[in-house]
Design an enzyme around this catalytic site. Structure first.
Site, PDB file in Angstrom:
ATOM      1  N   HIS A   2       0.802  -1.234   0.000  1.00 19.58           N
ATOM      2  CA  HIS A   2       0.000   0.000   0.000  1.00 19.58           C
ATOM      3  C   HIS A   2       0.826   1.270   0.000  1.00 19.58           C
ATOM      4  O   HIS A   2       0.272   2.349   0.202  1.00 19.58           O
ATOM      5  CB  HIS A   2      -0.911   0.044   1.229  1.00 19.58           C
ATOM      6  CG  HIS A   2      -2.029  -0.939   1.182  1.00 19.58           C
ATOM      7  ND1 HIS A   2      -3.261  -0.663   0.654  1.00 19.58           N
ATOM      8  CD2 HIS A   2      -2.080  -2.229   1.588  1.00 19.58           C
ATOM      9  CE1 HIS A   2      -4.045  -1.723   0.745  1.00 19.58           C
ATOM     10  NE2 HIS A   2      -3.346  -2.693   1.313  1.00 19.58           N
ATOM     11  N   LYS A  10      -7.714  13.998   4.840  1.00 19.42           N
ATOM     12  CA  LYS A  10      -6.850  12.817   4.814  1.00 19.42           C
ATOM     13  C   LYS A  10      -5.871  12.941   5.972  1.00 19.42           C
ATOM     14  O   LYS A  10      -5.789  14.007   6.600  1.00 19.42           O
ATOM     15  CB  LYS A  10      -6.104  12.695   3.485  1.00 19.42           C
ATOM     16  CG  LYS A  10      -5.449  14.002   3.019  1.00 19.42           C
ATOM     17  CD  LYS A  10      -4.869  13.887   1.631  1.00 19.42           C
ATOM     18  CE  LYS A  10      -5.877  13.979   0.516  1.00 19.42           C
ATOM     19  NZ  LYS A  10      -6.084  12.768  -0.231  1.00 19.42           N
ATOM     20  N   ARG A  11      -5.113  11.895   6.241  1.00 15.15           N
ATOM     21  CA  ARG A  11      -4.112  11.983   7.301  1.00 15.15           C
ATOM     22  C   ARG A  11      -3.159  13.152   7.013  1.00 15.15           C
ATOM     23  O   ARG A  11      -2.885  13.469   5.857  1.00 15.15           O
ATOM     24  CB  ARG A  11      -3.290  10.684   7.346  1.00 15.15           C
ATOM     25  CG  ARG A  11      -4.094   9.466   7.738  1.00 15.15           C
ATOM     26  CD  ARG A  11      -4.303   9.374   9.204  1.00 15.15           C
ATOM     27  NE  ARG A  11      -3.042   9.240   9.885  1.00 15.15           N
ATOM     28  CZ  ARG A  11      -2.916   8.894  11.160  1.00 15.15           C
ATOM     29  NH1 ARG A  11      -3.981   8.672  11.889  1.00 15.15           N
ATOM     30  NH2 ARG A  11      -1.755   8.783  11.727  1.00 15.15           N
ATOM     31  N   LYS A  31       1.544  14.425   1.574  1.00 13.51           N
ATOM     32  CA  LYS A  31       0.190  14.757   1.087  1.00 13.51           C
ATOM     33  C   LYS A  31       0.041  16.266   0.859  1.00 13.51           C
ATOM     34  O   LYS A  31      -0.910  16.737   0.279  1.00 13.51           O
ATOM     35  CB  LYS A  31      -0.862  14.263   2.072  1.00 13.51           C
ATOM     36  CG  LYS A  31      -0.878  12.726   2.206  1.00 13.51           C
ATOM     37  CD  LYS A  31      -1.937  12.254   3.164  1.00 13.51           C
ATOM     38  CE  LYS A  31      -1.827  10.779   3.515  1.00 13.51           C
ATOM     39  NZ  LYS A  31      -2.509   9.875   2.584  1.00 13.51           N
ATOM     40  N   THR A  61      -8.176   7.303  -1.639  1.00  9.45           N
ATOM     41  CA  THR A  61      -9.564   6.869  -1.833  1.00  9.45           C
ATOM     42  C   THR A  61     -10.533   8.033  -1.566  1.00  9.45           C
ATOM     43  O   THR A  61     -11.660   8.008  -2.049  1.00  9.45           O
ATOM     44  CB  THR A  61      -9.924   5.660  -0.931  1.00  9.45           C
ATOM     45  OG1 THR A  61      -9.399   5.880   0.368  1.00  9.45           O
ATOM     46  CG2 THR A  61      -9.374   4.367  -1.495  1.00  9.45           C
ATOM     47  N   LYS A  74     -14.225   9.166  -3.377  1.00  7.77           N
ATOM     48  CA  LYS A  74     -15.470   9.508  -2.671  1.00  7.77           C
ATOM     49  C   LYS A  74     -15.941  10.902  -3.072  1.00  7.77           C
ATOM     50  O   LYS A  74     -17.130  11.146  -3.288  1.00  7.77           O
ATOM     51  CB  LYS A  74     -15.239   9.475  -1.152  1.00  7.77           C
ATOM     52  CG  LYS A  74     -14.975   8.085  -0.628  1.00  7.77           C
ATOM     53  CD  LYS A  74     -14.385   8.104   0.786  1.00  7.77           C
ATOM     54  CE  LYS A  74     -13.702   6.782   1.063  1.00  7.77           C
ATOM     55  NZ  LYS A  74     -12.732   6.852   2.158  1.00  7.77           N
TER      56      LYS A  74
END
Ligand code: CBF
Length: 807
Positions: A346, A532-533, A538, A640, A644
Site C-alpha cells: 500500500h 486525509k491523514r 500529502k 480513496t 469519494k
C-alpha cells in the site's frame, strides 16, 4: 418484516430488554433495542451463509488486516438489509428520529486511514457480491485517538468506543485459540524420527474472537469480520497475579498503533502482529481440518490475504502449523503456503516497509524466527547463480540483522499487487524491481475502490434522490450503472437538481461548522476540501501556502474578482509526528488570522474540523465542490478520498499521482485540474540532484512573501512551528517539492475559480464526475481480487432470494 410488525417487535423488545416504554427510553436504549432486532434478524442469514459455504465446499478468502475502519454500522446495515426507509418511517411514527439513534453509535475506528477504510469497504463489497470472504484483525479496546485542538495544537484523547458495549459483535468463546509467545525453542527428534520443536518457558495467552456480521447488500449473505481480543487463560491465572503482569498481557489488544506510514518499531506492535496472525491462521486450519480434506488441496479451499506487511508472519505461521503440528514435509508445506498466500503493498514510502530486528523477533516469537531463517536460507540456496550476483543479497529476507517483512510476503506468496496503476508500475520498476525480475508473473495491479452505497445512498441522500428520479435505481446495486447519468449532461433540469442537492448539503455543513466551530460560512462560497491523514507528502502545506497567497492578494486588492472560498481541512497527525503537528498548528493560526480579518470581505475562510473520521467524512464529502488531491507525484499509492469526492460531484485539483491518474482518464482533462511535477520529473530530480528550493525562495517574490509570513509574525503564534516549516522548505531542500509545484498549483486553483463562475459548465463538470465514478466501486475491485488472486466464486444461491447480486 413490515412496519406494523416492526413496531410491535420494537416495543416488545424494549420492554423485555429495558422494562420500558418508548417515551421513557434514552436514545442509547432505543438504539440498542433496534440493533438487537436487526442482529436477531440477520443472524439466521449469517448461519445460513456459513452453512452454504460449508455445504458447497466453497473456497473462502481471509483478509488479514491490522486495521479495519468500518465507521458507524447502523444505517449501512439497515440499507443493506433493505430496511432503511421502512425503519425510518416506523420510528418516526413512534416519535423517534433514526438520525438521533445513529448519533449515539460510536464510530468504530480500528484503523488510521486509507488502509483500514479500504479493508472495511472490501468487507462490505465482498458480502454484497456474494463472495465467500472474511476479515481477520484485532479488537482494539481503544480505537484511533480522538483529536481535539487546544490553542491550535492537536491534543489526543483516548477513544473508549467499547464503553457502552458494541451491539454488532458476538464473543465466541468456543472458537478461542491459544497463542504462544517468548521463551526458547529447540528441535528434538520424536519417536518417529521427525524433528519437533520443544518450547521452554515463554507464555501462552488466549485469543478470543469477536465476530461481526458483514451484511451484503440486499442479498441475504452475511460474512464474518473476526476480531481477536486477548484474555488470560484460566489455567494461567496464577502466573499473572500482579497488575503489571496482567497489564502486559492486556496491552496486546489495548491500543491501535496510531500510525500507518512510519515504521512501528516496537515490541508491542510485533506482538500484536503475531497475536492476530497466529490466532487467525490457527482458526482457519481448525476449520479446514473439520472439512476432512487432505492438506494437498488446501489451496483449493483457503486463500489468505496479507494486507500490507503487518500480517506477513502469516507465511511463517502457516508453515509452522503445517510442518510442526501437522507433520508435512517442508517442501510440500512451502508449495501450499505460496499458493494460499497473497499480498498487497500500500505504499512506496520506504519507512513504512516494516523491518524487525533479529533479537526482537527471537524474543517475541522464537519459532517464527527459526522458520523465517529457514525460508531465507532456502531462498538463497535456490537463487544461487541468479544474475546479477548481488540480486539475491538484495532480495533475501534477512539482511544486516533485520527481517524484511515485505520480502517475506513476496517470497512466501503467489501474488503481489499495488493499489493503483501508477503505484503498481512503480513497484515493478523501482521499489520492488528486484523482486519483479525474480517473479515477474506474481506482480499485478488492483486499483482501489470505495463502498459506493455508503458514500452516496447513505451519506448523500439528496443526490441519491435526484439520481433515482433521473436514471432509476439499478445503480443502487450495480454502481457501474451510474454512468446512465451521462445522458443528462445537457439536461438543465437535471443539472439544476444536482446543484440544488449540493446546495442543500452545503447548507447543512455550514450549520454544522457554525455549531462546532462558531465560524460563519456562506453556502454560496466554493467549498474546497482536503481530508486525509496529515503527512508531509500529502502536502496540506501546499494548500496553506496558496491560501496565504490569496490572502495577500485580497489584502492588496479587496475587490479581486475571486469567488468566495471556504477551505475545509480534516486531518489527524500521528502523535509522534512532530512536523505534521506543526502544520496543524499553522493552519489553525492562519484560520484565526484570516477568518477574523474583516477587510477581505468574507472572501476567504479556513475551517479545520476536529477529529476527522468516517462519520465526519460523511458530513463533509457530499458538500464539497473541490477535492484537493495534491500529494507529490509518486508518493500516494492510490488515495480513496479522491474517489469519494468525485462520486459526490466535487471537481478534483490533482497531481498525476496514485488513482488521480485513473480519475483523469475517466473524466477527461477538461473536467479535472491537473498540475505539477509528474512522477518521471520527480525521479529525474532524484537522479540529477539538481533541485534547489532556496533558489526559488530567494528569486520568486511571491514565494518569498508567503514564506516570510510564517516567521515574521504575520501568521501569529507560530514562532517555533513557522521556523520549522520554513527550515523544512529551505534548509532541508523541500523534500516534497512544495515550492517547485507552488506556481502550477496557484494556476490550477485560478482555473477552478474561473470554471466555477461559469455556472452551467461547472454543473456539467460535476455531473460528469458523478457519472464516471462507477468504475471506482469496491464491488469491482473485490471481484478482480476474487477472480485473479483468490480464485473464489460467488456463493451458489441457496434459494431464489439468496446469492450474489446479479450485476
Ligand atoms: O490502499 C489504501 C490506502 O493505503 C494507504 O493509506 C496506506 O496506509 N499505505 C495509502 O497511503 C493510500 O494511498 C491508499 O489509498
Amino acid at each position: 418484516m413490515d412496519k406494523k410488525e416492526f413496531k410491535q417487535q420494537f416495543k416488545k423488545r424494549l420492554a423485555e430488554k429495558f422494562a420500558m416504554e418508548v417515551k421513557d427510553a434514552s436514545a442509547t436504549e432505543l438504539y440498542q433495542t433496534l440493533g438487537s432486532i436487526m442482529t436477531a434478524h440477520y443472524s439466521q442469514d449469517w448461519r445460513q451463509t456459513w452453512q452454504d459455504y460449508r455445504d458447497q465446499q466453497q473456497k473462502q478468502a481471509y483478509y488479514f488486516s491490522i486495521e479495519f475502519l468500518p465507521g458507524k454500522m447502523l444505517k449501512s446495515n439497515l440499507l443493506n438489509m433493505g430496511w432503511l426507509e421502512m425503519i425510518e418511517e416506523a420510528l418516526q411514527e413512534m416519535g423517534i428520529s433514526l438520525d438521533e439513534l445513529a448519533e449515539v453509535e460510536p464510530d468504530m475506528a480500528l484503523g488510521n486511514g486509507g488502509l483500514g477504510r479500504l479493508a472495511s469497504c472490501f468487507m462490505d463489497s465482498i458480502a454484497s457480491c456474494g463472495l465467500p470472504g472474511n476479515g481477520n484483525g484485532i479488537r482494539y479496546e481503544y480505537g484511533l485517538f480522538k483529536q481535539r485542538f487546544v490553542d491550535g495544537y492537536q491534543v489526543e484523547l483516548p477513544d473508549e468506543w467499547l464503553q457502552k458495549g458494541n451491539i454488532w459483535e458476538i464473543r465466541k468463546e468456543s472458537k478461542a485459540v491459544d497463542v504462544h509467545f517468548g521463551g526458547n525453542v529447540y528441535l528434538q527428534e520424536d519417536a518417529n524420527g521427525l524433528l519437533k520443536p520443544v518450547y521452554e518457558n515463554g507464555y501462552t495467552v488466549r485469543a478470543v474472537p469477536y465476530d461481526t456480521g458483514m451484511v451484503g447488500y440486499q442479498n441475504n449473505i452475511v460474512n464474518t469480520m473476526r476480531l481477536w481480543s486477548v484474555e488470560i487463560p484460566a489455567e494461567e491465572e496464577d502466573r499473572y497475579r500482579s497488575i503489571e503482569d496482567r497489564r502486559m498481557i492486556e496491552d496486546l489488544t489495548s491500543v491501535l498503533y496510531p500510525d500507518d506510514s512510519n515504521e512501528a518499531g516496537r515490541k508491542l506492535r510485533l506482538s500484536q502482529e503475531y497475536f492476530f496472525v497466529s490466532a487467525g491462521v490457527q482458526s482457519i486450519l481448525r476449520y479446514y481440518k473439520q472439512l476432512g480434506f487432505s492438506y494437498d488441496q488446501i489451496n483449493q479451499y483457503i486463500a489468505i490475504h496479507i494486507n500490507d506487511t503487518h500480517p506477513a508472519m502469516c507465511v511463517a505461521e502457516f508453515m509452522r502449523l503445517l510442518v510442526d503440528e501437522e507433520g508435512l514435509p517442508w517442501e510440500k508445506a512451502w508449495n501450499l503456503t505460496v499458493k494460499v498466500m497473497s499480498y498487497t503493498n500500500h505504499t512506496i514510502m520506504a519507512e513504512a516497509l516494516e523491518k524487525w530486528s533479529i533479537p526482537m523477533m527471537k524474543e517475541v516469537c522464537p519459532r517464527i524466527y527459526q522458520i523465517i531463517e529457514e525460508i531465507d536460507r532456502r531462498f538463497v540456496n535456490e537463487m544461487t547463480g541468479v544474475q546479477p550476483a548481488d540480486l539475491v543479497e538484495r532480495t533475501r529476507i534477512i539482511q544486516h540483522g533485520q527481517i524484511h517483512m515485505a520480502h517475506l510476503a513476496i517470497i512466501g506468496s503467489h501474488s503481489t499487487n499495488g493499489v493503483a496503476k501508477l503505484h503498481s508500475d512503480l513497484l515493478k520498476s523501482v521499489v520492488l524491481h528486484d523482486f519483479y525480475v525474480l517473479y515477474p508473473t506474481r506482480f499485478n495491479n488492483k486499483t482501489n475502490g470505495i463502498a459506493q452505497r455508503r458514500w452516496s445512498q447513505l451519506a448523500n441522500r439528496s443526490m441519491t434522490k435526484v439520481l433515482n428520479d433521473t436514471i432509476g435505481n439499478s445503480w443502487n446495486s450495480d454502481p457501474k450503472d451510474i454512468r446512465l447519468l451521462l445522458n443528462y449532461v445537457e439536461d438543465d433540469q437535471v443539472l439544476d437538481a444536482l446543484a440544488d442537492a449540493k446546495h442543500e448539503n452545503k447548507v447543512k455543513l455550514a450549520e454544522y461548522i457554525k455549531r462546532v466551530k462558531g465560524i460563519e460560512v456562506s453556502p454560496e462560497a466554493i467549498f474546497d476540501v482536503q481530508i486525509k491523514r496529515l503527512h508531509a507528502y500529502k502536502r496540506q502545506l501546499l494548500n496553506l501556502l496558496h491560501i496565504v497567497k490569496l490572502y495577500f492578494d485580497l489584502k492588496e486588492n479587496p475587490n479581486l474578482p475571486i469567488h468566495p472560498r471556504v477551505f475545509i481541512f480534516g486531518a489527524k497527525a500521528a502523535p509522534s509526528y512532530h512536523y505534521a503537528k506543526s502544520v496543524i498548528k499553522a493552519i489553525n493560526e492562519a484560520a484565526n488570522l484570516i477568518n477574523n480579518d474583516k477587510s477581505i470581505n468574507d472572501k476567504l475562510k479556513i475551517v479545520f474540523l476536529e477529529n476527522y473520521n468516517v462519520t465526519l467524512a460523511e458530513r463533509i464529502i457530499p458538500a464539497a465542490d473541490v477535492s484537493e488531491q495534491i500529494s507529490l507525484a509518486s508518493k500516494e499509492a492510490s488515495g480513496t478520498s479522491n474517489m469519494k469526492l468525485m462520486l459526490n460531484g466535487a471537481v478534483t485539483v490533482a497531481t498525476l499521482d496514485g488513482a488521480n491518474i485513473e480519475i483523469r482518464d475517466a473524466v477527461g482533462d477538461e473536467n479535472i485540474a491537473i498540475f505539477g511535477l509528474t512522477e518521471t520529473e520527480v525521479y529525474r530530480y532524484y537522479q540529477e540532484h539538481n533541485y534547489n528550493s532556496a533558489e526559488l525562495y530567494h528569486n520568486d517574490p511571491v514565494i518569498h512573501k508567503v514564506l516570510n509570513a510564517f516567521v515574521d509574525g504575520t501568521i501569529p503564534n507560530i514562532a517555533v512551528e513557522g521556523q520549522e516549516i520554513l527550515d523544512s522548505l529551505i534548509k532541508y531542500n523541500d523534500e516534497f517539492f512544495v515550492l517547485r509545484d507552488f506556481a502550477a498549483y496557484c494556476d490550477a486553483q485560478e482555473s477552478i475559480n474561473e470554471a466555477y463562475q461559469d455556472r452551467r459548465r461547472w454543473k456539467q463538470i460535476s455531473l460528469l464526475n458523478i457519472a464516471n465514478a462507477g468504475r471506482f466501486s469496491s464491488d469491482e475491485t473485490v471481484k478482480r481480487y476474487a477472480e485473479d488472486i483468490w480464485q473464489i466464486e460467488p456463493v451458489f444461491a441457496h434459494n431464489s432470494e439468496r446469492g450474489a447480486n446479479q450485476h
